[in-house]
Design an enzyme around this catalytic site. Sequence first.
Site, PDB file in Angstrom:
ATOM      1  N   LYS A   1       1.327   3.366  15.597  1.00  0.00           N
ATOM      2  CA  LYS A   1       2.704   2.985  15.926  1.00  0.00           C
ATOM      3  C   LYS A   1       3.664   4.158  15.704  1.00  0.00           C
ATOM      4  O   LYS A   1       4.393   4.205  14.714  1.00  0.00           O
ATOM      5  CB  LYS A   1       3.119   1.776  15.084  1.00  0.00           C
ATOM      6  CG  LYS A   1       2.433   0.483  15.544  1.00  0.00           C
ATOM      7  CD  LYS A   1       2.740  -0.689  14.628  1.00  0.00           C
ATOM      8  CE  LYS A   1       4.114  -1.253  14.782  1.00  0.00           C
ATOM      9  NZ  LYS A   1       4.312  -2.045  15.992  1.00  0.00           N
TER      10      LYS A   1
HETATM   11  N1  PMP Z   1       1.028  -3.969  20.729  1.00  0.00           N
HETATM   12  C1  PMP Z   1       2.185  -3.345  20.439  1.00  0.00           C
HETATM   13  C2  PMP Z   1       2.713  -2.314  21.374  1.00  0.00           C
HETATM   14  C3  PMP Z   1       2.892  -3.691  19.268  1.00  0.00           C
HETATM   15  O1  PMP Z   1       4.042  -3.088  18.974  1.00  0.00           O
HETATM   16  C4  PMP Z   1       2.382  -4.701  18.420  1.00  0.00           C
HETATM   17  C5  PMP Z   1       3.135  -5.099  17.189  1.00  0.00           C
HETATM   18  N2  PMP Z   1       2.768  -4.328  16.091  1.00  0.00           N
HETATM   19  C6  PMP Z   1       1.159  -5.303  18.772  1.00  0.00           C
HETATM   20  C7  PMP Z   1       0.511  -4.923  19.931  1.00  0.00           C
HETATM   21  C8  PMP Z   1       0.533  -6.343  17.883  1.00  0.00           C
HETATM   22  O2  PMP Z   1       0.010  -5.727  16.730  1.00  0.00           O
HETATM   23  P1  PMP Z   1      -0.096  -6.522  15.364  1.00  0.00           P
HETATM   24  O3  PMP Z   1      -0.823  -7.778  15.658  1.00  0.00           O
HETATM   25  O4  PMP Z   1      -0.846  -5.603  14.462  1.00  0.00           O
HETATM   26  O5  PMP Z   1       1.295  -6.773  14.915  1.00  0.00           O
END
Ligand code: PMP
Length: 313
Positions: A157
Amino acid sequence: MKPTPLAYHDGKFVPVTEVKVGIMTHALHYGTAVFEGIRGNWNEEEGKVCIFRPREHYVRFLDGAKVLRMKLPVTADDLTRLTVELIGHSDYRGDVYIRPIAFKSSQLVANLKLHEVEDDFAIIAVPFGSYLDSAVLRCITASWRRMDETMIPPRVKLSGLYVNSILAKTDAVLAGFDEAILLNNEGFVSEGSGENLFLVKHGQLVTPPLYNGILPGITRDTVMELARKELDLSVVERPIGRAELYLADEVFLTGTAAHVTAMGELDNRKIADGGVGPVTKQIQDLYFKVIRGKAPKYRHWTVTAVPAALARA
Ligand code: PMP
């Protein structure tokens, strides 16, 4: 009285308004930061915040820091402990969103060399309810394509990467939709602007593989495990074509903020009857128990924190 959002920064727990960064900060100019979104889910009976899978979030966080050549003086376990302490200092009695951020902190202009720029990090916790406004989403395929591994790696991220998500989400919402679905550069479905995606067809769950430009979501991983172990469903990771979503029995999105949310419509085509499908409903029911620490078998996924006022009581 509204609880005060708190932060951990530089060895101290303080109100978020006390943590300041300057206008010359590298991360502000170039997006050279990495962040996480973690939920603390309020468990009313126990008077505790159940932080959901913080170690997995912090492992991903430190992976992102490594890509940016950051040297953070903490491990995933240290960060988990600091998060428990942060909530321990708060007076929250409800759901919390935890936002760790590590950023290139030097105040200088015109330097594109990661190895010459210092790092800093903070953890912020704010009261937080629902992220998406509808229980069933109307989505549109974005005209923006998802970044791929050769541009900015989508598996971590990194702040700069989110300009891609933000362009897609903004255009979708201004066009009257709830969420944007991004295709990768080859034209396969990748994910939503802040969610992973699953379709259900003939009782099988299908989700794009990591090599299709997605974030390895912790909710995605949770759903895959629950579907296989508790619902006896098969889960396949393979490239998905756009029209497969139109023709699916069910489609849903997953994310820490978004939880498990049904997609009722894509590109002005209803998905099945446009409601919350039976498999989606089963997964939602299980998932909401698990994230609040109410499923004993999955209690190991939650780390509990007790807000200060309750700890004193
Ligand atoms: N894809 C993106 C682009 C995101 O920003 C997120 C949120 N973190 C997710 C998928 C889902 O990830 P997670 O389940 O780890 O929050």
